[in-house]
Design a protein around this motif. Structure first.
Motif, short mmCIF file in Angstrom:
data_model
loop_
_atom_site.label_atom_id
_atom_site.label_comp_id
_atom_site.label_asym_id
_atom_site.label_seq_id
_atom_site.Cartn_x
_atom_site.Cartn_y
_atom_site.Cartn_z
N VAL A 1 5.90 -11.04 -6.71
CA VAL A 1 4.56 -11.13 -7.28
C VAL A 1 3.63 -10.39 -6.33
O VAL A 1 3.90 -10.29 -5.14
N ALA A 2 2.55 -9.85 -6.88
CA ALA A 2 1.60 -9.09 -6.06
C ALA A 2 0.19 -9.41 -6.52
O ALA A 2 -0.05 -9.69 -7.69
N LEU A 3 -0.74 -9.40 -5.56
CA LEU A 3 -2.15 -9.59 -5.88
C LEU A 3 -2.99 -8.78 -4.92
O LEU A 3 -2.56 -8.53 -3.78
N PRO A 4 -4.16 -8.33 -5.36
CA PRO A 4 -5.03 -7.56 -4.46
C PRO A 4 -5.38 -8.37 -3.21
O PRO A 4 -5.39 -9.61 -3.24
N LEU A 5 -5.63 -7.68 -2.12
CA LEU A 5 -5.95 -8.36 -0.87
C LEU A 5 -7.16 -9.28 -1.04
O LEU A 5 -7.23 -10.32 -0.40
N GLU B 1 3.67 2.28 4.28
CA GLU B 1 2.89 1.60 3.25
C GLU B 1 2.75 0.10 3.56
O GLU B 1 2.14 -0.62 2.79
N ARG B 2 3.31 -0.35 4.66
CA ARG B 2 3.29 -1.76 5.01
C ARG B 2 2.41 -1.97 6.24
O ARG B 2 2.68 -1.43 7.30
N LEU B 3 1.36 -2.78 6.09
CA LEU B 3 0.47 -3.07 7.21
C LEU B 3 0.96 -4.27 8.01
O LEU B 3 0.84 -4.29 9.24
N ARG B 4 1.46 -5.29 7.33
CA ARG B 4 2.02 -6.47 7.98
C ARG B 4 3.21 -6.93 7.17
O ARG B 4 3.25 -6.78 5.95
N SER B 5 4.19 -7.52 7.84
CA SER B 5 5.36 -8.02 7.14
C SER B 5 5.97 -9.20 7.90
O SER B 5 6.11 -9.14 9.13
N THR C 1 -6.01 3.36 6.48
CA THR C 1 -4.64 3.78 6.16
C THR C 1 -4.50 5.29 6.14
O THR C 1 -3.43 5.81 5.83
N GLU C 2 -5.56 5.99 6.49
CA GLU C 2 -5.51 7.45 6.46
C GLU C 2 -4.57 7.97 7.54
O GLU C 2 -4.65 7.58 8.71
N GLY C 3 -3.65 8.82 7.12
CA GLY C 3 -2.70 9.40 8.06
C GLY C 3 -1.54 8.49 8.41
O GLY C 3 -0.70 8.85 9.23
N SER C 4 -1.47 7.31 7.81
CA SER C 4 -0.38 6.39 8.12
C SER C 4 0.86 6.77 7.33
O SER C 4 0.79 7.10 6.15
N VAL D 1 1.75 -7.28 3.57
CA VAL D 1 0.45 -6.70 3.23
C VAL D 1 0.68 -5.20 3.14
O VAL D 1 1.05 -4.57 4.13
N ARG D 2 0.46 -4.62 1.97
CA ARG D 2 0.76 -3.22 1.73
C ARG D 2 -0.47 -2.49 1.18
O ARG D 2 -1.51 -3.11 0.92
N TYR D 3 -0.30 -1.21 0.97
CA TYR D 3 -1.35 -0.43 0.33
C TYR D 3 -0.72 0.68 -0.49
O TYR D 3 0.40 1.13 -0.23
N ASN D 4 -1.43 1.09 -1.52
CA ASN D 4 -1.06 2.26 -2.31
C ASN D 4 -2.34 2.95 -2.75
O ASN D 4 -3.41 2.66 -2.22
#
Length: 270
Positions: free
Chosen positions: A156-160, A117-121, A111-114, A135-138
């Motif tokens: 709702v959210a849960l770690p990958l 915040e959304r990888l898939r949707s 995710t560096e330089g992206s 699928v997101r990241y922070n």
């Protein structure tokens, strides 16, 4: 001669009730409408997912409206809750099947330089409810976020890392309680309606849902802001679809697409 019995202008006592008494309050007390009565709800089965600091509960329930799935993030005191009918939960399972198949790639994706915040949707619908599986990241890592927009927004959210046990629990419940072919029974004496469509532009998503009432078929055109979840909509009767299509075709020919005009007002969140 003195005026007797007539108060002087600007003098005398204040007319009306004393301050703070006898006046209408500045606001009317809000009383929520009574909840819909769908009869007794039966608990059919549940799975609890515990991963890192997250705890999610997946339940299958039933009432006179049919079977449905309730997903609750138990630490959020009611905010983190999704409700899907059993057929919509099957759609969610299909999306998660894809994410599970791509799990190694999603886990290793840098995710560096992206900028996003959304990888898939993926999105899907159930009547007027909208669902997003992202699928997101922070700064704490990658995670899966399931969102429901139905007037208000909840998620709702849960770690990958918790996707696999969550997917397994959902599949076990659906294998037991969902229709074997994953479809709802057809409505009698009704032609099937077209599938929903969606168009994304900037921070907005436009949904085209064909519905039917006693006056005929119509398309519900909804505009949803993906950040805030705010939604507006209009209904367009089936009788004027050809004219509407012709107008859009003419406008497209007269004014071709211009870069930067996707939001229509210069602001994605407008």
């Amino acid at each position: 001669m003195a005026n007797i019995g007539r108060p002087r202008r600007g003098g005398g006592g204040r007319r009306g009730p004393p301050r703070g008494m006898g006046r209408r309050p500045p606001f009317r007390e809000f009383r929520p409408p009574p909840p819909r009565d769908y009869g007794d709800t039966e608990d059919l089965g549940s799975r609890e997912i515990d991963v890192e600091s997250k705890k999610l509960l997946i339940e299958v329930k039933s009432n006179e409206q049919g079977k449905f799935v309730k997903i609750t993030e138990t630490q959020t005191q009611g905010r983190g809750r999704l409700i899907l009918n059993i057929e919509t939960a099957v759609i969610l399972r299909g999306i998660l099947d894809t994410y599970i198949a791509e799990l190694d790639t999603l886990t290793s994706t840098s995710t560096e330089g992206s900028d996003s915040e959304r990888l898939r949707s993926e999105s899907f619908s159930q009547g007027r409810r909208r669902y997003f599986a992202d699928v997101r990241y922070n700064n704490r890592g990658k995670f899966v976020k399931l969102t429901m927009i139905a007037g208000s927004k909840s998620f709702v959210a849960l770690p990958l890392e918790g996707l696999t046990p969550f997917h397994t629990g959902l599949c076990q419940l659906l294998d037991e309680f969902a229709p074997t072919d994953g479809s709802a029974p057809p409505s009698p004496n009704r032609d099937p309606l077209p599938n929903s469509r969606e168009v994304r532009a900037g921070g907005k998503t436009f949904f085209f849902d064909v519905e039917r009432n006693d006056r005929g078929a119509f398309v519900r055109l909804s505009e949803v802001l993906r950040v805030s979840g705010r939604r507006t909509h209009i209904n367009i009767p089936n009788s004027c679809w050809p004219q509407m299509s012709e107008v859009f075709t003419q406008l497209s020919q007269e004014l071709p697409y211009e870069a930067g005009s996707a939001s229509g007002s210069g602001s994605e969140d407008n």
